[in-house]
Structures are given as C-alpha cells and as structure tokens.
Design a protein around this motif. Structure first.
Motif, PDB file in Angstrom:
ATOM      1  N   ARG A   1       8.035  -3.751   5.399  1.00  0.00           N
ATOM      2  CA  ARG A   1       9.153  -2.821   5.207  1.00  0.00           C
ATOM      3  C   ARG A   1       8.655  -1.523   4.571  1.00  0.00           C
ATOM      4  NH1 ARG A   1      13.679  -6.784   2.844  1.00  0.00           N
ATOM      5  NH2 ARG A   1      12.093  -7.381   1.335  1.00  0.00           N
ATOM      6  N   THR A   2       9.505  -0.505   4.559  1.00  0.00           N
ATOM      7  CA  THR A   2       9.068   0.812   4.086  1.00  0.00           C
ATOM      8  C   THR A   2       9.962   1.310   2.953  1.00  0.00           C
ATOM      9  OG1 THR A   2      10.363   1.712   5.922  1.00  0.00           O
ATOM     10  CG2 THR A   2       7.978   1.626   6.218  1.00  0.00           C
ATOM     11  N   VAL A   3       9.341   2.046   2.023  1.00  0.00           N
ATOM     12  CA  VAL A   3      10.061   2.651   0.904  1.00  0.00           C
ATOM     13  C   VAL A   3       9.515   4.059   0.720  1.00  0.00           C
ATOM     14  CG1 VAL A   3      10.722   2.437  -1.513  1.00  0.00           C
ATOM     15  CG2 VAL A   3      10.017   0.395  -0.261  1.00  0.00           C
ATOM     16  N   CYS A   4      10.418   5.021   0.662  1.00  0.00           N
ATOM     17  CA  CYS A   4       9.999   6.392   0.398  1.00  0.00           C
ATOM     18  C   CYS A   4      10.406   6.737  -1.028  1.00  0.00           C
ATOM     19  CB  CYS A   4      10.695   7.319   1.397  1.00  0.00           C
ATOM     20  SG  CYS A   4      10.181   9.015   1.184  1.00  0.00           S
ATOM     21  N   VAL A   5       9.472   7.223  -1.815  1.00  0.00           N
ATOM     22  CA  VAL A   5       9.801   7.564  -3.213  1.00  0.00           C
ATOM     23  C   VAL A   5       9.322   8.982  -3.516  1.00  0.00           C
ATOM     24  CG1 VAL A   5       7.781   6.259  -4.036  1.00  0.00           C
ATOM     25  CG2 VAL A   5       9.561   6.873  -5.635  1.00  0.00           C
ATOM     26  N   SER A   6      10.229   9.771  -4.063  1.00  0.00           N
ATOM     27  CA  SER A   6       9.912  11.189  -4.256  1.00  0.00           C
ATOM     28  C   SER A   6      10.006  11.583  -5.731  1.00  0.00           C
ATOM     29  CB  SER A   6      10.837  12.057  -3.403  1.00  0.00           C
ATOM     30  OG  SER A   6      12.156  11.574  -3.465  1.00  0.00           O
ATOM     31  N   HIS A   7       9.352  12.686  -6.063  1.00  0.00           N
ATOM     32  CA  HIS A   7       9.334  13.177  -7.445  1.00  0.00           C
ATOM     33  C   HIS A   7       9.377  14.700  -7.407  1.00  0.00           C
ATOM     34  CE1 HIS A   7       7.207  14.403 -11.246  1.00  0.00           C
ATOM     35  NE2 HIS A   7       8.009  13.478 -11.739  1.00  0.00           N
ATOM     36  N   GLU A   8      10.298  15.252  -8.188  1.00  0.00           N
ATOM     37  CA  GLU A   8      10.477  16.708  -8.149  1.00  0.00           C
ATOM     38  C   GLU A   8      11.130  17.114  -9.461  1.00  0.00           C
ATOM     39  OE1 GLU A   8      12.680  17.860  -4.525  1.00  0.00           O
ATOM     40  OE2 GLU A   8      13.449  19.490  -5.751  1.00  0.00           O
TER      41      GLU A   8
ATOM     42  N   MET B   1       5.826  13.299  -2.336  1.00  0.00           N
ATOM     43  CA  MET B   1       6.446  12.264  -1.496  1.00  0.00           C
ATOM     44  C   MET B   1       5.441  11.136  -1.324  1.00  0.00           C
ATOM     45  SD  MET B   1       9.362  13.629  -0.584  1.00  0.00           S
ATOM     46  CE  MET B   1       9.956  12.888   0.902  1.00  0.00           C
ATOM     47  N   SER B   2       5.896   9.919  -1.583  1.00  0.00           N
ATOM     48  CA  SER B   2       5.019   8.755  -1.385  1.00  0.00           C
ATOM     49  C   SER B   2       5.735   7.769  -0.471  1.00  0.00           C
ATOM     50  CB  SER B   2       4.709   8.061  -2.709  1.00  0.00           C
ATOM     51  OG  SER B   2       4.168   8.979  -3.634  1.00  0.00           O
ATOM     52  N   LEU B   3       4.983   7.141   0.385  1.00  0.00           N
ATOM     53  CA  LEU B   3       5.533   6.169   1.325  1.00  0.00           C
ATOM     54  C   LEU B   3       4.834   4.835   1.090  1.00  0.00           C
ATOM     55  CD1 LEU B   3       7.595   6.135   3.602  1.00  0.00           C
ATOM     56  CD2 LEU B   3       5.776   6.772   5.180  1.00  0.00           C
ATOM     57  N   ILE B   4       5.649   3.833   0.783  1.00  0.00           N
ATOM     58  CA  ILE B   4       5.099   2.510   0.454  1.00  0.00           C
ATOM     59  C   ILE B   4       5.347   1.572   1.630  1.00  0.00           C
ATOM     60  CG2 ILE B   4       5.359   0.499  -1.077  1.00  0.00           C
ATOM     61  CD1 ILE B   4       6.391   2.454  -3.240  1.00  0.00           C
TER      62      ILE B   4
ATOM     63  N   SER C   1       0.846  -1.202   0.000  1.00  0.00           N
ATOM     64  CA  SER C   1       0.000   0.000   0.000  1.00  0.00           C
ATOM     65  C   SER C   1       0.877   1.246   0.000  1.00  0.00           C
ATOM     66  CB  SER C   1      -0.940   0.006   1.206  1.00  0.00           C
ATOM     67  OG  SER C   1      -0.185   0.204   2.373  1.00  0.00           O
ATOM     68  N   LEU C   2       0.252   2.353  -0.289  1.00  0.00           N
ATOM     69  CA  LEU C   2       1.011   3.605  -0.454  1.00  0.00           C
ATOM     70  C   LEU C   2       0.193   4.790   0.041  1.00  0.00           C
ATOM     71  CD1 LEU C   2       2.360   4.567  -3.997  1.00  0.00           C
ATOM     72  CD2 LEU C   2       0.468   5.800  -3.013  1.00  0.00           C
ATOM     73  N   VAL C   3       0.888   5.738   0.666  1.00  0.00           N
ATOM     74  CA  VAL C   3       0.259   7.036   0.918  1.00  0.00           C
ATOM     75  C   VAL C   3       1.107   8.095   0.223  1.00  0.00           C
ATOM     76  CG1 VAL C   3      -0.837   6.436   3.114  1.00  0.00           C
ATOM     77  CG2 VAL C   3       1.481   7.355   3.113  1.00  0.00           C
ATOM     78  N   SER C   4       0.467   9.129  -0.287  1.00  0.00           N
ATOM     79  CA  SER C   4       1.202  10.104  -1.087  1.00  0.00           C
ATOM     80  C   SER C   4       0.669  11.510  -0.837  1.00  0.00           C
ATOM     81  CB  SER C   4       1.036   9.744  -2.570  1.00  0.00           C
ATOM     82  OG  SER C   4       1.820  10.597  -3.361  1.00  0.00           O
ATOM     83  N   MET C   5       1.585  12.458  -0.821  1.00  0.00           N
ATOM     84  CA  MET C   5       1.193  13.868  -0.676  1.00  0.00           C
ATOM     85  C   MET C   5       2.002  14.718  -1.640  1.00  0.00           C
ATOM     86  SD  MET C   5       0.932  14.320   3.409  1.00  0.00           S
ATOM     87  CE  MET C   5       0.279  12.976   4.383  1.00  0.00           C
ATOM     88  N   SER C   6       1.350  15.713  -2.198  1.00  0.00           N
ATOM     89  CA  SER C   6       2.034  16.692  -3.045  1.00  0.00           C
ATOM     90  C   SER C   6       1.913  18.065  -2.416  1.00  0.00           C
ATOM     91  CB  SER C   6       1.372  16.770  -4.425  1.00  0.00           C
ATOM     92  OG  SER C   6       1.620  15.618  -5.184  1.00  0.00           O
ATOM     93  N   GLY C   7       2.964  18.846  -2.563  1.00  0.00           N
ATOM     94  CA  GLY C   7       2.910  20.232  -2.107  1.00  0.00           C
ATOM     95  C   GLY C   7       2.400  21.143  -3.216  1.00  0.00           C
TER      96      GLY C   7
ATOM     97  N   SER D   1      -0.377   6.980  -6.518  1.00  0.00           N
ATOM     98  CA  SER D   1       0.000   8.242  -5.861  1.00  0.00           C
ATOM     99  C   SER D   1      -1.008   9.331  -6.225  1.00  0.00           C
ATOM    100  CB  SER D   1       1.431   8.658  -6.235  1.00  0.00           C
ATOM    101  OG  SER D   1       1.508   9.080  -7.578  1.00  0.00           O
ATOM    102  N   GLU D   2      -1.436   9.352  -7.481  1.00  0.00           N
ATOM    103  CA  GLU D   2      -2.449  10.361  -7.881  1.00  0.00           C
ATOM    104  C   GLU D   2      -3.730  10.162  -7.075  1.00  0.00           C
ATOM    105  OE1 GLU D   2      -2.707  11.384 -12.243  1.00  0.00           O
ATOM    106  OE2 GLU D   2      -1.316   9.723 -12.392  1.00  0.00           O
ATOM    107  N   ARG D   3      -4.108   8.889  -6.886  1.00  0.00           N
ATOM    108  CA  ARG D   3      -5.342   8.614  -6.142  1.00  0.00           C
ATOM    109  C   ARG D   3      -5.203   9.047  -4.684  1.00  0.00           C
ATOM    110  NH1 ARG D   3      -6.946   2.456  -5.953  1.00  0.00           N
ATOM    111  NH2 ARG D   3      -6.942   2.726  -8.201  1.00  0.00           N
ATOM    112  N   SER D   4      -4.059   8.726  -4.083  1.00  0.00           N
ATOM    113  CA  SER D   4      -3.859   9.070  -2.673  1.00  0.00           C
ATOM    114  C   SER D   4      -3.806  10.586  -2.483  1.00  0.00           C
ATOM    115  CB  SER D   4      -2.585   8.397  -2.150  1.00  0.00           C
ATOM    116  OG  SER D   4      -2.388   8.704  -0.800  1.00  0.00           O
ATOM    117  N   VAL D   5      -3.089  11.263  -3.395  1.00  0.00           N
ATOM    118  CA  VAL D   5      -3.025  12.732  -3.320  1.00  0.00           C
ATOM    119  C   VAL D   5      -4.440  13.318  -3.399  1.00  0.00           C
ATOM    120  CG1 VAL D   5      -2.324  14.814  -4.599  1.00  0.00           C
ATOM    121  CG2 VAL D   5      -0.664  12.973  -4.203  1.00  0.00           C
TER     122      VAL D   5
END
Ligand code: NAD
Length: 447
Positions: free
Chosen positions: A305-312, A296-299, A259-265, A415-419
């Motif tokens: 286990r955890t994975v942080c994936v970012s896009h900028e 920023m998305s956190l899987i 699963s994933l949670v995601s936020m955009s600024g 990520s789009e859905r979570s945002v």
C-alpha cells in the motif's frame, strides 16, 4: 557548529547509553546484537501514576494542566532549565490541591538527577527535539516509564535506542501523538474498522503549518526549532499527519512501512521572512537554511500500500494535516473534511464529514467530549493524556507503543537520507523484528 547544548546532550547520552549495553547513538551494533530481545508491550498495573515532568514550556504546561484534572496521577517532580518555569508549575500543582512537586533546574541534564533520585512511575517530557531520547533513556534506565512529545527521535540509531531501552528495562516509551485523538481522525478510524471504505489501499498525511513567526520568535520554539532548518533537509515533523493514518493501515499490526522515497524543493520562505522582518545587519538575515520549504515523501508498505506524507512549515498558508484515507469503497479527505462512500453518497459528490459524526463518531469522543472541552488543541490532548494514564493504571498495552514511536519518527532520518541521495529509496528498519505480522490491529478504545 557545536554548541554547549550539543556537548551537554552528548555527555548525557554517553552516561545513559552506558547502561544499555551498546554503543548507543554513535556506531551502534546492528539489530543482530539485540536479536532474541523480547518485545515489550505491557507492564504491571498501578493505583496512582507518579509523574516527573521535564520541559514545561508551551506544550508541557498544557499537559500538566490536563494531568491535574485526570484521576489517578500526581505530579511529584518538575524539571526545566528555566527556574521560573519550574516555580510556576510547582505553584500550579499546589493550587490544584496536590503536594508541591520537587523542582529540578540545575542545567540541561538535571533530568538525570531527577530520574535517579525520585520515586516515579512515569517521566513525561515536552522538551526540544534533541532532548527526547536522552530523557526517555534516563527514565527507563532508572526504572520509570517514559512518554515524550513528538517526534520521539530523529536518527535511526536513536529510534533503535528507544526500542532497545524499552525491551531491556521492560518500560514503556510512548510517543504522545495527540492527532491520533482528534475527533475527525478518530471518526475515520472508526469508519475504517466498520468497513465503510472497504479495503484500505492508500493514505496521505502532512504537517502544513506556517511556522515562520514561531521559528523567528525570541522565546518558546523560536529558541530551538529554527536551528533544525539550518542543518536538516527532509520531513522534520512527520508524526502528526502519519500517526492517525498509520493506525488505519494497521502499521506494525499486520502491515508495516517498508521503504520511502523523498524529495524537497527549494528553500526560500525563511530567507524571505528574515529579509522582510529584521533590519539590515541583524544576525537573522545572515542565517543560511537548507530545509526545503516543501518536502514530499512516498512510503510503500510491506503489503504494497502507499502513503504520501508532506511537510511544509516555511510558507504562508492555512493549516492542514491533509488527512486522506482511501479504500475500495470510498474515501475520507480532510481540510475541508469530506466523505465519499460508493452506494451511500450521491454519485460523484462529496458529503460533509460532519454529517457522519452522529453515526460514526468514535465512542471515546462521545464519552469524553464534556471533560475535554477547553483543553489543548480542541480537546484531543486531554484524551491522549487520559488514555496514557488509564493504560498505565490498568497495566494494559498503551495505544501507542515504542515500536510505533520508532516507526513513525524514523521517517525523518529516512527522508533526509533519500533527499540527500537524489530521491533514492530508503528502507525502514523493522523495529518489531517480525512481530508486526502477528500483532493484532488496534481496537476501538474507550474511556
Ligand atoms: N503535539 C503537539 O501538538 C505539539 C505542540 C507543540 C509542541 N509539541 C512538541 O513539544 C515539545 C516542546 O515544544 P514547545 O512548543 O512546548 O516548546 P517550548 O520551547 O515552549 O518548551 C520547551 C521547554 O523545554 C525546556 N527545556 C529545554 N531544554 C531542556 C532540558 N535539557 N531539560 C529540561 N527542560 C528543557 C525549555 O526551557 C522550555 O520550557 C517539542 O517536541 C514539540 O515538537 C507538540
């Protein structure tokens, strides 16, 4: 806004999806419809890989240059919407001593004609994102393996369509994630395999690349990439950062993204750039963007286990893919590349990662370094293309398979859905339908 391009793509998809036996890419049947499908991992070997190449812009041309230097493959056909680009590649192939490939350039869906008429083993595409899925599906439906640039797809349905297409037609659909083959990424994977970091618990990856001038360019990616920033908000390009760390976490091979949670600024960078680089009254200054400059998305994985994936991609900054892999005994952190191993490194001090290369450099890099010199992105693109051709020729599983393509690419729509839902968790589909529990971790591949 619906463009002619959108309509062409939709028509092509309808045509291609018809053969898949499900209402692809609209209201698709849920996985139950394909329950019982056999997973697809390897195909019969072949002596020579006959390739049709679609999309020969910046990245496509780099792949063609590599393929011309790799033994056991030949470019038989080339397709691009720009006829001059097709001619340029035909000339290039001939200059390299091969027969002139057949050219296709009768519009954005001419790849369908290519797939229907040419005798090919592989259709490789480096087109804008919206074309990856239609091209892969057209290839597989016509009995050809497919390889696509990243991301393979950017809707959940399209990810399923690739998986179901590969299973139905028993053809590869390989996402060409070149960062899996970079020197540091491969060294870290080798160190993980040798247990240096202990049990791996956490990883981070990202795509932090100032693309403002590229997005506003009147050619190349400027013709299509900026448009995504107007319509979509999430992590639009997750696979460069995720691919290598997914391998370290045995994604789809003992663990899987769950699963994933995601936020955009806020979205500021492109607006600001347009104001400062285009005259008053220009259309660019009227454009509206929705893509948050920092996402920023956190899987969470099935094994916890955890994975942080970012896009900028809209802000001034030096390039980084973040690249962090952490276990019970130490960690690697990229940009700049450094290592800390308990009991080996001085307490509380980083060591430069380069000092680990002689002992832990990946065997593939040691074997291929000379040959890959000068190729795209520091040589990693050559290794990637080389491995694809080698696996196809030998009839063994490719390093990345369609399940990897789907699991990494689906981060974008999730990520789009979570945002859009205020950061609520979004569940990953299990594209392997439970097989991830039994599939063996990726080994150390060689040339
Ligand atoms: N892995 C990497 O490091 C890397 C680097 C750059 C780009 N890429 C990926 O490669 C792909 C292409 O990017 P690029 O930078 O080469 O873009 P580009 O715009 O330079 O090239 C795209 C090419 O596709 C052609 N094209 C567009 N629609 C087509 C269609 N329907 N049929 C046939 N040809 C079509 C264009 O004319 C152009 O020549 C993208 O998916 C991008 O994400 C990956």
């Amino acid at each position: 806004m619906t463009t002619n391009n959108d309509l062409d793509r939709r028509d092509a998809l309808k045509l291609i999806a018809g053969g898949l036996g499900f209402a692809a890419l609209g209201a698709r049947a849920e996985p139950a419809a394909s329950a019982g499908a056999e997973p697809f991992l390897a195909a019969p070997p072949m002596e020579t890989v006959r390739i049709g190449f679609v999309g020969v812009g910046g990245q496509g041309t780099a792949h063609v240059e590599n393929l011309l230097r790799i033994e056991g493959c030949v470019i038989k056909a080339v397709d691009d919407i720009v006829p001059e680009k097709v001619t340029r590649i035909q000339d290039m192939v001939e200059r390299a001593g091969f027969p002139r490939p057949t050219g296709y350039s009768r519009g954005p869906t001419d790849f369908v004609r290519m797939c229907e008429t040419e005798e090919l083993d592989l259709v490789f595409n480096a087109t804008p994102w919206e074309w990856h899925v239609p091209i892969c599906l057209a290839a597989m439906r016509n009995g050809k393996h497919s390889a696509t640039e990243v991301p393979a797809a950017y809707t959940v349905d399209d990810c399923w369509a690739l998986v179901e297409g590969a299973e139905k037609y028993r053809k590869h659909c390989v996402m060409m994630e070149n960062c899996n083959y970079d020197r540091m990424e491969m060294m870290v994977f080798n160190m993980v395999r040798q247990g240096l970091f202990g049990e791996i618990l956490h990883a981070e990856g990202g795509y932090l690349h100032d693309l403002r001038s590229v997005k506003f360019s009147p050619e190349g990616e400027g013709l299509w990439r900026r448009a995504h920033s107007m319509k979509r908000n999430g992590n639009l390009y997750p696979t460069h950062g995720l691919g290598p760390v997914a391998n370290c976490l045995d994604n789809n091979r003992g663990d899987r993204f769950a699963s994933l949670v995601s936020m955009s600024g806020p979205s500021r960078g492109l607006q600001l750039y347009a104001q400062e680089h285009f005259p008053e009254g220009s259309p660019q200054r009227r454009e509206q963007y929705v893509l948050g400059d920092v996402n920023m998305s956190l899987i969470k994985t099935a094994n916890g286990r955890t994975v942080c994936v970012s896009h900028e991609t809209n802000l001034p900054r030096p390039y980084s893919r973040v690249h962090l892999v952490q276990g019970t005994r130490g960690l690697f952190q990229g940009y700049p590349h450094r290592v800390y191993i308990e009991g080996r490194s001085k307490a509380d001090e980083w060591e430069p990662a380069e000092s680990y290369l002689a002992e832990f450099g990946h065997p593939l890099w040691k074997q291929m370094e000379e040959k890959s010199r000068g190729a795209g992105h520091g040589g990693m693109d050559f290794l990637e293309d080389y491995r694809l051709i080698k696996c196809l020729r030998e009839g063994v599983p490719t390093d990345m398979n369609v399940y990897d393509a789907a699991a990494l690419s689906v981060v974008t729509p999730l990520s789009e859905r979570s945002v859009a839902n205020g950061g609520r968790p979004a569940e990953f589909p299990d594209f392997t339908r439970g097989h991830w529990k039994a599939w063996q971790p990726l080994g150390i591949v060689t040339a």
